[in-house]
Every structure is written in structure tokens, then in C-alpha cells.
Design an enzyme around this catalytic site. Sequence first.
Site, PDB file in Angstrom:
ATOM      1  N   CYS A  25      83.773  35.158 -45.670  1.00  0.00           N
ATOM      2  CA  CYS A  25      83.653  33.769 -46.113  1.00  0.00           C
ATOM      3  C   CYS A  25      82.999  32.831 -45.100  1.00  0.00           C
ATOM      4  O   CYS A  25      82.573  33.247 -44.035  1.00  0.00           O
ATOM      5  CB  CYS A  25      85.001  33.273 -46.598  1.00  0.00           C
ATOM      6  SG  CYS A  25      85.467  34.083 -48.158  1.00  0.00           S
ATOM      7  N   ASP A  26      83.009  31.554 -45.459  1.00  0.00           N
ATOM      8  CA  ASP A  26      82.058  30.563 -44.963  1.00  0.00           C
ATOM      9  C   ASP A  26      81.806  30.519 -43.461  1.00  0.00           C
ATOM     10  O   ASP A  26      80.675  30.579 -43.014  1.00  0.00           O
ATOM     11  CB  ASP A  26      82.489  29.178 -45.430  1.00  0.00           C
ATOM     12  CG  ASP A  26      82.387  29.030 -46.936  1.00  0.00           C
ATOM     13  OD1 ASP A  26      82.482  30.050 -47.637  1.00  0.00           O
ATOM     14  OD2 ASP A  26      82.234  27.911 -47.419  1.00  0.00           O
ATOM     15  N   LYS A  27      82.847  30.359 -42.644  1.00  0.00           N
ATOM     16  CA  LYS A  27      82.631  30.200 -41.206  1.00  0.00           C
ATOM     17  C   LYS A  27      82.813  31.501 -40.442  1.00  0.00           C
ATOM     18  O   LYS A  27      82.460  31.587 -39.267  1.00  0.00           O
ATOM     19  CB  LYS A  27      83.588  29.143 -40.630  1.00  0.00           C
ATOM     20  CG  LYS A  27      83.512  27.803 -41.326  1.00  0.00           C
ATOM     21  CD  LYS A  27      82.104  27.247 -41.331  1.00  0.00           C
ATOM     22  CE  LYS A  27      81.988  26.031 -42.234  1.00  0.00           C
ATOM     23  NZ  LYS A  27      82.199  26.301 -43.650  1.00  0.00           N
TER      24      LYS A  27
ATOM     25  N   CYS B 189      83.446  33.645 -53.296  1.00  0.00           N
ATOM     26  CA  CYS B 189      83.194  32.952 -54.567  1.00  0.00           C
ATOM     27  C   CYS B 189      81.831  33.313 -55.151  1.00  0.00           C
ATOM     28  O   CYS B 189      80.844  33.438 -54.432  1.00  0.00           O
ATOM     29  CB  CYS B 189      83.319  31.449 -54.379  1.00  0.00           C
ATOM     30  SG  CYS B 189      85.005  30.941 -53.978  1.00  0.00           S
TER      31      CYS B 189
ATOM     32  N   GLU C 135      82.717  19.017 -45.602  1.00  0.00           N
ATOM     33  CA  GLU C 135      81.878  19.257 -46.771  1.00  0.00           C
ATOM     34  C   GLU C 135      82.167  18.191 -47.821  1.00  0.00           C
ATOM     35  O   GLU C 135      83.310  17.789 -48.012  1.00  0.00           O
ATOM     36  CB  GLU C 135      82.136  20.646 -47.349  1.00  0.00           C
ATOM     37  CG  GLU C 135      81.606  21.756 -46.464  1.00  0.00           C
ATOM     38  CD  GLU C 135      81.797  23.131 -47.075  1.00  0.00           C
ATOM     39  OE1 GLU C 135      82.545  23.245 -48.071  1.00  0.00           O
ATOM     40  OE2 GLU C 135      81.204  24.089 -46.560  1.00  0.00           O
TER      41      GLU C 135
ATOM     42  N   SER D 274      79.121  21.621 -49.480  1.00  0.00           N
ATOM     43  CA  SER D 274      79.526  22.967 -49.857  1.00  0.00           C
ATOM     44  C   SER D 274      78.331  23.685 -50.457  1.00  0.00           C
ATOM     45  O   SER D 274      77.424  23.059 -51.013  1.00  0.00           O
ATOM     46  CB  SER D 274      80.653  22.893 -50.889  1.00  0.00           C
ATOM     47  OG  SER D 274      80.773  24.101 -51.591  1.00  0.00           O
TER      48      SER D 274
END
Length: 617
Positions: free
Chosen positions: A122-124, A195, A491, A517
Site C-alpha cells: 500500500c501507499d507509503k 484498492c 490527502e 489520494s
Amino acid sequence: MPKYRSFTTTHGRNMSGARSLWRATGMTDEDFKKPIIAIVNSFSQFVPGHIHLQEVGKIISKEIKKYGGVPKEFNTIAIDDGIAMGHSGMLYSLPSRELIADSIEYVINAHCVDSMICVSNCDKITPAMFMASLRLNIPSVFVSGGPMEAGKIKTKDKTKKIDLVDAIIHGGDSNKSDDFIREIELSACPTCGSCSGMFTANSMNCLIEAIGLSLPGNGTLLATHIDRKKLFKKSARNIVKITKDYYLNNNKNVLPRNIANKESFENAMALDIAMGGSTNTILHLLAAAYEGKVDFKMSDINNLSKKIPHICKVAPSTNLYHVEDVHRAGGVMRILGELNRSNLLNKKTENILGLNLEKTLKKYDILSTKNKNVIKMFHAGPGGNRTIKPFSQNYRWNKLDKDRVNGCIRSHENAYSKNGGLSVLYGNLAKNGCIIKTASIDKKHYIFSGPAKVYESQEEAVSAILSGKIIAGDVIVIRYEGPKGGPGMQEMLYPTTYLKSINLDKQCALITDGRFSGGTSGLSIGHISPEAANKGIIALVENGDDIQINIVNKTIHLNITEKELNLRIIKENAKGLKAYKPLNRKRNISFALRAYAHFALSADKGAIRNKKKLFNF
């Protein structure tokens, strides 16, 4: 006998104590002759993209051991941006990137590890591991947990695909019933995995594949599919192979800094622009380039954005396609293949397979390959069942999407737009640049101007949107949300989705020194640099000021005279210690966040730490 890095702790009379401790972890005399390979896992029960990674770690560990390495697993933290979003938790998301990268450095160097396989999603977490690999420059392989399947709801006459962003949009629409919102909520995130749209997590995993630090298919192969298990095993075998190749044969080509060079960064950014990926990827690529001493800057991204077409459209830019559909169309390798057919890539970059891009595409681009196993892998599709179990289904599409005219991935000639899906804008409001995701913007909105409505925080802007204070034509300005000013560069998904829920997303613009985001769409401009807290001009914008946005000319302009601008600068500086700080904002900033803010640079530098503020060691 090869001289492994780990011999520092496993060989010599004076390391008897260290060996004793290693033995207490299960190591034997034979193991002391082998490379110690870290499994840098990020399993967490807080994050759907990471909920299944505990099992993944076991698979990788078993495979490393089988092929002659000594696996040693440790975990990093992982924050779910979707859960942290919309409240003070989002202040911690971006700072966690530095924390994760540092923690990996600590464990790897403290134990003199030979190499590492990074299990992220995921993101980070993926960016942090990427930064750590370039900082440490030891053999590294990346393998992600894989994307989530898209959600589905049944309407009167058809089944519609949905994702997390749909849940947020409908949740902010007062005209939707509680029952309808519950139906969306129960369907939007049906499986484990990152996601399902081309949001930040999937964008970053695709970019790592393009750079060459992961195996083909890594960015798009679903978390639930049985083929993902094969990918984990192959990745485990690969890290053993390149570790031995480096230490036994002195093959430095396998090191991260030699794989992730400037040409590789440019190829990855070309992919990002072509598929309209998350704007956050720019932030992370700039930070990673700094760690790897790669001369890759915002100006390079700007140059690429002028020549790379938008050839792949994915949610949130469309509701027709999700990452599972990108995979069916050939994934990252197909997008790169299309760019390569237009001579837009550097074909000589190499990857962890030891192949250059030209040879890699010959084998893995579905329009050119004759390899049956590759073709079979890209047939892997969604099982359609709610589950958090990985590798739990084996559904395959009946046929691949090779349509270069009307399909998910198109040829250069049939591009969604000759302009790429991401652009850099410059002007007096963003001297060092800002970022906009053009993939989701109608061309008729490429030139936009309107009066500013200024807010000192995301929360203040959300309140204004939900209370009806925003009207068509407004330019919403959210400032003091940058890396330093937030701190943490929140975000802005909630402001943009709430605009969408009241049908103002195409009639208003939103600009900020914060970020967006990967799920954001509409005329949303972020990463304004310098940020307000670093004396950026965005700090001087007043309500009613005319702001002009021109995506065609790649400009953003605060339409006031130079004289007026200078007067505002003098007025702001006269505030002394209160200058360039938000007025009347009530926000609890912890010591940890204050420490981050003290060192944080603006987004055009990747929000990295300012070396000049560190002690001169």
C-alpha cells in the site's frame, strides 16, 4: 568461500557471542556459509492490502531456504490511508514513509544482512521500501501483495463495478438512502489486496515493475489469484540468485542503484503518465531518486509529460476499467510495449531478471510474446467472491483484451489523449511546480479561471463544501497542508469526493500545497511548491483573487499585479513569528509530527528531509 556481508556477524572467534544468538534463531553451522536474506514484510491486520502478507512471508521464507539462502523476516509498520483519511490520522501517513525507510536501514545494517526481498503493497510502504533499497544498495527484489478485486453491485439491468471511492462519494451525498450506502459499503472492497483502482498503491507497484525491481506481472496480478503464489515463489528464487551473483561473481548490475538509474526512472514516469497514475507517485519517485543519487527532477517529469500520450484509462478516471482489467489487457508490460512501439522508452535498462527492457518486452508483452505461460498469467481474473484469503481462486478470462483502438490499453495513434494523464504546471502561484492528474479531466476544462475561496485547513474546506458555501466557478484554495505546514501533507480525497457528490467536481477547481489520494479526480491541483509554510505565494492568496489555470500551456497564475504581490509579501513578513502560519487553526501537533515538520522540504523535492538542518557529521 564467498565473502558475504553477513560474515561480519557469523565468522571469526570474536563473533562467538553473535553466532550463539544466531543459533538461538535456528541457524546452524551450514547456515553460516550462506547469505542471510531479509524478508522485509509489512503484514498488518489494519490494512486490507497487507492482511494476507503473513502467509506470503512463510511462502517466501520456505522458498529462500530451499534455494540456498537463510531467510530472516521482520515487519515494518503500515498505515491504511483510506482509514486514516478525513481526520487527524492522515497527518501521519506521509511521515510514516521516512519512518519505514529508516527502520529498514536500522535492521539491515545492524545485522549486516546480505540482501532483502521487500513484501509491500500500500501507499507509503512500497515507496519507503524503494527508498531504503536505494539507500542501502544491496541486492533487492520487490513483490507486492497484489491488487484487490473490484467491487460489484447489481442495478436494474446490469452489474456495475465499484471501488472505495464510490463508497466515499455516495457517503457524502445526502440524497442517497442509508440502505443504498450500506450496499455500496458492503461491496466496494470485497477482497484482500490494494484498492482496485489505479490509486497510489497500485500505481507505485506498477512503477516498481517498470523500473525493473520486481518481476513482470507484479503490479496487476490479483491478490486472490493462485498465480500470485507462483509470483512469490519466483521472486524468492530470484533474490537468492541475484544475491549469490553479486557476492560470488561481483555482478554489480543486480544492485538497486544500477537497475534504478535515470533511464529507468524516466521509463517508470512515462508509464505513470501513460496510465494516468496517482499524483503521489511523483512525490515518491523524487524522494527515491534523492536516496539513489539519481539526477531526476520535476523538470524531467515536465519534459516527459509533453510527449507521452494517455493510452490507458483506469478508475478513478473511468468506471469502465479497474486494475484487474489492466491485467487482462497485458498489464505494465503491454503499456510499456505500446510506448516502445512509438520509441518513447529507453530499451537498454536492465531488471532483476538480468534482461534489458527490449528482451523483457519481447517475452512479456502479450502482443509480441509466444510464451504460453505468460499468456496464461495475463488471463488471470477475479473470482468474484468476498474473501481475505490470498491465492484462493483460479478464474481465467476467456480472452485477453488486445483491442488497441477501443480497449483498456490503446496504441499511440488511438490514445485517449495525446497529452499524458499527468502534468506539471508552473507560474507565480507555483514557482517550483505543481501537479495535476489530467486523465480524468474533460478537455473543455483545460482552461479555467475563477475567484479564490481560501481555507487554512482541509477541515475548514470540507465544512464549506458540505454547508453549500461553494458555487460553480469557484477556485477552492486549501493551504498550510504541505509537508511542513500540515504537517504531513494530508490527502484531499474528502473535499474532492464531496464536490463530486454535489456535482461540482467539473465546475470548480481545487488547489492545495497538500496532496491528493490516488482516488481523486476532477480539476484538482496539488503539491504546490513552495508550500505556504515555506513562504510560497499560495500563502498570500486572498478571497476573491482571480486564479487562472491553463493545462494546455501548463501554467497556474495568481492574477494580481507585481506591486500588489510585493505589498502582500511585506505585510506577511511584518507578522514576525506568526508569518507564514495558518490563522486560527486548531490542530494538535504531536512531538513526532513537529520533528518531521522541522526537516520537511516542499513537494517538488519529494517532501524529503532537509540535509542542511541536520548536524554536520
